[in-house]
Design a protein around this motif. Sequence first.
Motif, PDB file in Angstrom:
ATOM      1  N   LEU A 120      48.436  -0.638  36.960  1.00 21.56           N
ATOM      2  CA  LEU A 120      47.573  -1.190  38.004  1.00 21.56           C
ATOM      3  C   LEU A 120      48.245  -2.426  38.577  1.00 21.56           C
ATOM      4  N   GLU A 124      44.462  -4.192  42.228  1.00 21.58           N
ATOM      5  CA  GLU A 124      43.730  -3.030  41.716  1.00 21.58           C
ATOM      6  C   GLU A 124      42.963  -3.375  40.453  1.00 21.58           C
ATOM      7  N   THR A 127      39.850  -5.227  41.427  1.00 20.92           N
ATOM      8  CA  THR A 127      38.892  -4.290  42.008  1.00 20.92           C
ATOM      9  C   THR A 127      38.188  -3.499  40.912  1.00 20.92           C
TER      10      THR A 127
END
Length: 208
Positions: A120, A124, A127
């Motif tokens: 990731l 990301e 999120t």
Amino acid sequence: MAIWNSMRHLRKPKTARKYPVPLTMHQLWMVSLSAPVNRDRDASRTTLYPFTRIDDEKARRWLADQWEITSRDALAGRLDGLARTGYRVRARQRLGFEPLAWDAGLYVDISRRGFACGLLSEAEAWTALKNIVPAVVRTYGSWKEYAEHYMLGRMVWRDNLRRTRETGLPAPQEAADAHLQSLLDPTNKSSPWNMAPWEAISEPDQAR
């Protein structure tokens, strides 16, 4: 050999050097959802990166060995499963309710390790953490409530493992309980739960 391994560890750069900007209050709160999961001395509880020293390979090995996660798709699938149902659905049969905190803690821990080993990006990972926040805030009103459900979820999970394994069991429940009590201790200045009070996530974000 032990001394050599220790020296190798010390040569790894400190996480604070690579990520010197302190987390905001909201960011620390989200990271703190995984505070009960890892009791190791090298665990970082105030950075998105999960260790106090940079060790991407350790994160990669852990995801592969513990969760069979070796790709972005596998990571996304595991996170989706924890967010949707996780272990809490099975725990409901014994407890009468679903301990979301256990799954939320694992979800955040896996996300952080996914970031550490490059599955990731930083954006990301944030999120992913943000995605679990609404359900957690709807379910709990304090770190104490969160800790209680985490403890119960872990207890059911460990008991299920004990029925199917004779060796390789995780740490006794007493060790997890003591760690939770340390996190909840109002005099523990290093506890991220004291640095980022529960209500902070419902207030405007701010620098610490």
